[in-house]
Design a protein around this motif. Sequence first.
Motif, PDB file in Angstrom:
ATOM      1  N   SER A  11       2.518   9.295   4.431  1.00 21.12           N
ATOM      2  CA  SER A  11       2.760   8.122   4.395  1.00 21.12           C
ATOM      3  C   SER A  11       1.016   7.244   4.495  1.00 21.12           C
ATOM      4  CB  SER A  11       4.429   7.462   4.818  1.00 21.12           C
ATOM      5  OG  SER A  11       5.202   7.863   4.231  1.00 21.12           O
ATOM      6  N   VAL A  44       4.416   2.871   0.665  1.00 18.58           N
ATOM      7  CA  VAL A  44       4.812   3.677   2.703  1.00 18.58           C
ATOM      8  C   VAL A  44       5.923   3.095   3.547  1.00 18.58           C
ATOM      9  CG1 VAL A  44       3.273   3.320   3.862  1.00 18.58           C
ATOM     10  CG2 VAL A  44       2.056   3.865   2.090  1.00 18.58           C
ATOM     11  N   GLY A  47       8.474   5.468   2.528  1.00 12.65           N
ATOM     12  CA  GLY A  47       7.871   7.249   3.063  1.00 12.65           C
ATOM     13  C   GLY A  47       8.343   6.718   4.738  1.00 12.65           C
TER      14      GLY A  47
END
Lengths: 132, 65
Positions: A11, A44, A47
């Motif tokens: 990430s 992100v 994640g």
Amino acid sequence: MKRGLIAIAVSLLVLGSAAFWFFGTGDHKIGFEIVSFGVIIVLVGFGLLFAYRRLSAAHRGEPVEDELSKKIIQKTAAWAYYISLYMWVFMIWLKDRVALDTEQILGAGILSMAVIFFVCWIIIRARGLSHE
Amino acid sequence: MNNRIREFRARHDLTQDDLARKVGVRRETIVFLEKNKYNPSLKLAHDIARTFGVTIEEIFIFNEE
């Protein structure tokens, strides 16, 4: 634990690469770049959420995966795959109608697949699996 | 399928966390079960029933429809 740390590393790598690309392309940003960067930020975040859930479960001494979490992921993957097929058909239809490069179309498709997966995961968790 | 996990858990003075640890799943799974948002595998149903010392039929109520 290990997969959680890998998810954090990936990430952060994606975030760093996206930031490098976004802020390295000059001051003049087109709408597509801004939207793409926003979607990457959301992914992100997803994640990091995934990593946090795994690490916190490991920290509490719970199994990182159990039968419910595996079934949710399996069903999410099946739904996301099915919906993504239609999304790519839409992309094929779209490519002659918008002024985007092939790389941009492919990038948008890949980002859309990730967003579809994320949305399916949220819906399946909200609905539950009791109807199966 | 409905279940009486919450009732049996209260009767045995167990938290969701305690039950999750005893049957080897995440607490979230117990939450989903109690909200009838998940039908457990036969093994998990068996483990839960064994934890409470009862049969599966006493905890899980199958509806025909």
